[in-house]
Write an enzyme that holds these catalytic residues in place. Structure first.
Site, PDB file in Angstrom:
ATOM      1  N   HIS A   1     -21.832   2.310  53.140  1.00 35.83           N
ATOM      2  CA  HIS A   1     -23.056   3.392  52.675  1.00 35.83           C
ATOM      3  C   HIS A   1     -23.518   3.999  53.751  1.00 35.83           C
ATOM      4  O   HIS A   1     -23.820   5.228  53.634  1.00 35.83           O
ATOM      5  CB  HIS A   1     -24.231   2.553  51.983  1.00 35.83           C
ATOM      6  CG  HIS A   1     -25.183   3.547  51.470  1.00 35.83           C
ATOM      7  ND1 HIS A   1     -25.208   4.133  50.387  1.00 35.83           N
ATOM      8  CD2 HIS A   1     -26.333   3.882  51.830  1.00 35.83           C
ATOM      9  CE1 HIS A   1     -26.354   4.561  50.282  1.00 35.83           C
ATOM     10  NE2 HIS A   1     -27.094   4.722  51.200  1.00 35.83           N
TER      11      HIS A   1
ATOM     12  N   TYR B   1     -19.867   5.741  56.207  1.00 37.80           N
ATOM     13  CA  TYR B   1     -18.891   6.395  55.817  1.00 37.80           C
ATOM     14  C   TYR B   1     -17.321   6.119  56.298  1.00 37.80           C
ATOM     15  O   TYR B   1     -16.681   7.023  56.384  1.00 37.80           O
ATOM     16  CB  TYR B   1     -19.342   7.955  55.880  1.00 37.80           C
ATOM     17  CG  TYR B   1     -20.477   8.453  55.393  1.00 37.80           C
ATOM     18  CD1 TYR B   1     -20.310   8.750  53.905  1.00 37.80           C
ATOM     19  CD2 TYR B   1     -21.662   8.459  56.020  1.00 37.80           C
ATOM     20  CE1 TYR B   1     -21.423   9.450  53.163  1.00 37.80           C
ATOM     21  CE2 TYR B   1     -22.843   8.765  55.170  1.00 37.80           C
ATOM     22  CZ  TYR B   1     -22.613   9.084  53.818  1.00 37.80           C
ATOM     23  OH  TYR B   1     -23.836   9.561  53.157  1.00 37.80           O
TER      24      TYR B   1
ATOM     25  N   LYS C   1     -30.974  18.181  49.203  1.00 38.17           N
ATOM     26  CA  LYS C   1     -30.040  17.115  49.275  1.00 38.17           C
ATOM     27  C   LYS C   1     -29.888  16.266  48.065  1.00 38.17           C
ATOM     28  O   LYS C   1     -31.081  16.156  47.479  1.00 38.17           O
ATOM     29  CB  LYS C   1     -30.182  16.278  50.558  1.00 38.17           C
ATOM     30  CG  LYS C   1     -29.078  15.399  50.862  1.00 38.17           C
ATOM     31  CD  LYS C   1     -29.574  14.597  52.197  1.00 38.17           C
ATOM     32  CE  LYS C   1     -28.377  13.683  52.550  1.00 38.17           C
ATOM     33  NZ  LYS C   1     -28.744  12.914  53.715  1.00 38.17           N
TER      34      LYS C   1
ATOM     35  N   GLU D   1     -28.613  12.495  46.702  1.00 37.39           N
ATOM     36  CA  GLU D   1     -28.032  11.117  47.026  1.00 37.39           C
ATOM     37  C   GLU D   1     -28.279  10.129  45.956  1.00 37.39           C
ATOM     38  O   GLU D   1     -28.744  10.273  45.058  1.00 37.39           O
ATOM     39  CB  GLU D   1     -29.005  10.535  48.171  1.00 37.39           C
ATOM     40  CG  GLU D   1     -28.695  11.158  49.749  1.00 37.39           C
ATOM     41  CD  GLU D   1     -29.277  10.274  50.944  1.00 37.39           C
ATOM     42  OE1 GLU D   1     -30.117   9.376  50.492  1.00 37.39           O
ATOM     43  OE2 GLU D   1     -28.676  10.262  52.004  1.00 37.39           O
TER      44      GLU D   1
ATOM     45  N   HIS E   1     -28.413   6.322  44.457  1.00 36.48           N
ATOM     46  CA  HIS E   1     -28.975   4.873  44.422  1.00 36.48           C
ATOM     47  C   HIS E   1     -28.341   4.151  43.203  1.00 36.48           C
ATOM     48  O   HIS E   1     -29.368   3.536  42.483  1.00 36.48           O
ATOM     49  CB  HIS E   1     -30.721   4.954  44.387  1.00 36.48           C
ATOM     50  CG  HIS E   1     -31.224   4.110  45.229  1.00 36.48           C
ATOM     51  ND1 HIS E   1     -32.245   3.450  44.985  1.00 36.48           N
ATOM     52  CD2 HIS E   1     -31.093   3.918  46.675  1.00 36.48           C
ATOM     53  CE1 HIS E   1     -32.738   2.803  46.237  1.00 36.48           C
ATOM     54  NE2 HIS E   1     -32.100   3.180  47.224  1.00 36.48           N
ATOM     55  N   ASN E   2     -27.217   3.858  43.014  1.00 34.56           N
ATOM     56  CA  ASN E   2     -26.581   3.600  41.859  1.00 34.56           C
ATOM     57  C   ASN E   2     -26.586   2.115  41.723  1.00 34.56           C
ATOM     58  O   ASN E   2     -27.075   1.530  40.929  1.00 34.56           O
ATOM     59  CB  ASN E   2     -24.994   3.914  42.151  1.00 34.56           C
ATOM     60  CG  ASN E   2     -24.923   5.369  42.093  1.00 34.56           C
ATOM     61  OD1 ASN E   2     -25.618   6.263  41.661  1.00 34.56           O
ATOM     62  ND2 ASN E   2     -23.763   5.847  42.495  1.00 34.56           N
TER      63      ASN E   2
ATOM     64  N   ASP F   1     -23.705  17.737  47.710  1.00 38.76           N
ATOM     65  CA  ASP F   1     -22.753  16.922  46.641  1.00 38.76           C
ATOM     66  C   ASP F   1     -23.089  15.549  46.741  1.00 38.76           C
ATOM     67  O   ASP F   1     -23.605  14.867  47.750  1.00 38.76           O
ATOM     68  CB  ASP F   1     -21.348  17.322  46.924  1.00 38.76           C
ATOM     69  CG  ASP F   1     -20.833  16.932  48.159  1.00 38.76           C
ATOM     70  OD1 ASP F   1     -20.991  15.845  48.796  1.00 38.76           O
ATOM     71  OD2 ASP F   1     -20.324  17.739  49.069  1.00 38.76           O
TER      72      ASP F   1
END
EC number: 6.3.5.3
Length: 754
Positions: free
Chosen positions: A56, A59, A103, A105, A107-108, A513
């Protein structure tokens, strides 16, 4: 081992067994850490490397593909950027001295484990990213994906996520102006919660995350540090869920939106006073991230006294303090002669602030605990020089069979009554039904600058009250398209977000994205990822709009079952005056209704195939970026002249669903004829095809002539006129607005209650 594992103790005990595997590190990564620092790491250093080298934060599986961004970003595109990829958020110039930062992001994983707090802290984290750039947050959006609507676990996850998004954003006083709510079985064990924030500032007020200037002080301010979120998003979002459901509640952060609201205002006062030399929010990886990134981006080193960090749990060990992802915290770099002014402002806002260290003229990040050195590392090795994996890539074996199984063999409606029945079925389906059960929990108009919000195609918010200058933002992605062809699917997501912004009347300017994929250890997933990045990069180059930044979320799978590739694209556009924005619904009677763009028999991955036949196969609609660009130019030009009464993009559900949504929006019906939509295009294809680069517009009779001049050679079909209280498709069917609404509005309340 002594009570503190100091650097000296680490050097003296090289063979001490350490829990590197339990912290998510691979054996070669642990060996690399030892090589970098020339000894075994202390437990505090090990904690820092483990969170900062997580998927996370580092990358490590994706960054080798980021060169595609640079290769496809032209000098002309870079001219639009004030701050690009690599900072907390990208910044673009929107004119008149105004800059906008935005932006998205993910937070799945935390939102599956603890839906309310996972989603709430996702909003809080992205808002802090925006405020760390020097901007005032002005709006949020959310792109949400859940499993089957009828599955019991969806009833656990969705209400909590929606309440978390709404609760945090509403308490901050930020309007939620748009997003998506999508249902698909592939997200059952891996819901996606992607949060977007937009902020505005004057161009001269941009702040960056760097610690420069030896002797400058390091100040931690905001909430106290607790035990919540230890290894939270950094580790939790870097591994695959196994069967059996949520098991990691302690790793999810706990948010306090009221503390963040005060923190926002405090930060803005600090910026105004000119007392901040560098700033970083504390999100994923907490203090490990803030200290190492600030030092890495600066021109020297940093020394921090960790025992000075204010705690709400006095039992926390040093490594836990470094790993904690407690919310509502910021770190600033402040010149010594400005510290008193800084602290006076934080005192006025009742925000706790503590000087915990200073910038040094060395090249190491040194952290002490009651005088003992527990961290002594090169900061770049923690923040920016972590592992780089060249994961194997392989086109998935299932793809040929999936693409060969197209929708051509599916039974199509043969009568007007069947068309009518299928339209009503689609309007009540989970993906196309009315989402007001969700969006009514969000405040769309707080701050008084919202010009458009859901269910319109894009959110529009005013930035400058004196001129009306503002921005439009849209997020989009069809995961089924990306499953069929990740390159085309990513470009179709880009095209749809671009089109939605243009439909609102804004000139598309920049992209962010959020790339949601399965495990990077699966060569098929990495192939999907590479293809999606390539599609976005090449698409942005063609359209001339740069990627400003974003997020990669891997390991969205349960066992060996991955989600569909879901590259969510956010596009931001600029409007000189938001009063000229276009809504999506018909407003007056007697307006001319036009279909812009070319319709083809393109139903692969469509909502019609999905809802009516539970089918996924074939090829997604063709991508024509030149046509998207031309359509966008016509829509923006028409909006600037005030020619359009309504504009609505055609995407999920095609023309039929767009017409239904347009008549339901304000209760004004329409009579249309689809016989001449295109050569060889029958009524069914005209109504349900999902060909891209198309829009539905309404133009008053007095403006029809001028609109015809603006269109030029853009394909355009006059469908009919607005009026009445029905949707009438000549020679096919008539359906009342009341019946459309009854089908459209009942679905979510039937599951979750009124």
């Amino acid at each position: 081992m002594p009570s503190i594992d100091s650097v000296g103790h680490a050097a003296a005990t090289p063979d001490l067994e350490q829990p590197w595997a339990e912290l998510g590190l691979k054996d070669d990564e642990y060996a690399n850490i030892r090589e970098i620092i020339g000894r075994r790491p202390t437990i505090a250093e090990l904690a820092m490397y483990s969170v900062m080298w997580s998927e996370h934060c580092s990358y490590k599986s994706s960054k080798v593909h980021f060169t595609l961004w640079g290769e496809n970003t032209t000098d002309e595109m870079r001219e639009k950027l004030l701050v690009g990829i690599g900072e907390n958020a990208g910044v673009v110039d929107i004119g008149d001295g105004w800059a906008v930062t935005f932006k998205v992001e993910s937070h799945n994983h935390p939102s599956y484990v603890e839906p309310y707090q996972g989603a709430a802290t996702g909003v809080g984290g992205i808002v802090r990213d925006i405020m760390s750039m020097g901007a005032r947050p002005i709006a949020v959006m959310d792109s949400l994906r859940f499993g089957n609507l009828s599955h019991p676990d969806t009833e656990r996850v969705l209400p909590g996520v929606v309440a978390g998004v709404g609760g945090y954003g509403n308490c901050l006083g930020l309007p939620n102006i748009g997003g998506e709510v999508v249902f698909d079985d592939c997200y059952q064990g891996n819901p996606l919660v992607n949060a977007l924030c937009v902020g505005a500032m004057r161009t001269e007020d941009i702040h960056l995350a760097k610690a420069s200037g030896a002797g400058n002080k390091v100040i931690l301010f905001g909430a106290k540090t607790g035990g919540d979120g230890i290894g939270g998003v950094s580790v939790l979002a870097s591994e695959t869920f196994e069967e059996g459901g949520p098991t990691k509640r302690p790793a999810v952060q706990v948010g306090d939106p009221f503390a963040e609201k005060v923190l926002i205002e405090c930060c803005l006062d600090l910026y105004k006073a000119g007392v901040v030399a560098g700033i970083q929010d504390l999100g994923g990886a907490g203090l490990s991230c803030a200290t190492s990134e600030l030092a890495s981006n600066g021109d020297g080193g940093m020394r921090v006294e960790l025992d000075l960090v204010p705690l709400r749990d006095a039992s926390l060990e040093p490594h836990e303090i470094l790993m904690s992802e407690s919310q509502e915290r910021m770190m600033a770099i402040v010149e010594p002669d400005k510290v008193d002014a800084f602290l006076a402002i934080t005192d006025r806002w009742d925000v706790e602030a503590t000087v915990i260290g200073e910038v040094t003229d060395g090249d190491h990040l040194v952290i002490t605990w009651h005088g003992d050195v527990i961290v002594d590392v090169p900061p770049r090795s923690v923040a920016h020089e972590g592992p780089t994996y060249h994961r194997p890539l392989e086109r998935p074996g299932y793809l040929d069979e999936l693409q060969a199984n197209g929708p051509e063999s599916l039974t199509r409606p043969e009568s007007g009554e069947e068309l009518r029945t299928q339209l009503l079925s689609m309007l009540g389906s989970p993906n196309l039904c009315d989402k007001s059960w969700v969006t009514n929990q969000y405040d769309r108009y707080v701050m008084g600058n919202t010009a458009l919000a859901q269910p319109d195609d894009a959110g529009v918010v005013r930035v400058d009250e004196s001129t009306g200058r503002g921005v439009a933002v849209a997020t989009d992605c069809n995961g089924r398209f990306a499953q069929l062809d990740p390159y085309a699917g990513a470009q179709l997501a880009l095209a749809e977000a671009y089109r939605n912004v243009a439909t609102a009347g804004a000139e598309p300017l920049a992209v962010t994205d959020c790339l949601n994929f399965g495990s990077p250890e699966d060569p098929g997933v990495m192939w999907q990822f590479r293809e999606a990045i390539r599609g976005i990069a090449e698409g942005c180059k063609f359209l001339g709009i740069p990627v400003t930044g974003g997020n990669v979320s891997f390991y969205n799978q349960t066992g060996d079952v991955a989600i569909h590739p879901t590259p969510v694209i956010g596009v931001l556009g600029v409007m000189e005056d938001v009063a000229r924005r276009n809504g999506s619904g018909f407003r007056t009677e007697g307006a001319h209704v036009y279909l812009l763009g070319t319709t083809r028999d393109e139903l692969g991955g469509s909502e019609w195939a999905h809802v009516i036949h539970k089918h996924l196969g074939g090829r997604p609609p063709a991508v024509d970026l030149a046509a998207e660009q031309k359509l966008g130019q016509v829509l923006v030009a028409a909006a600037q002249e005030g020619l359009l009464e309504a504009a609505h993009d055609l995407s999920d559900g095609g023309l039929a669903v767009a017409l239904a949504e347009a008549v339901m929006r304000h209760g004004v019906g329409a009579r249309v004829d689809v016989a001449d939509v295109g050569e060889g295009v029958d009524a069914f294809t005209a109504l349900f095809s999902e060909s891209a680069a198309r829009a539905l517009v309404a133009v008053s009779a007095e403006h029809a002539g001028r609109f015809g001049q603006i269109i030029g050679d853009l394909p355009c079909v006059h469908l009919g006129t607005t009026g009445g209280r029905d949707l009438v498709v000549d020679d096919q069917f008539t359906v009342s607005i009341a019946e459309l609404r009854a089908a459209h509005e009942a679905t979510l309340p039937a599951v979750f209650g009124e």
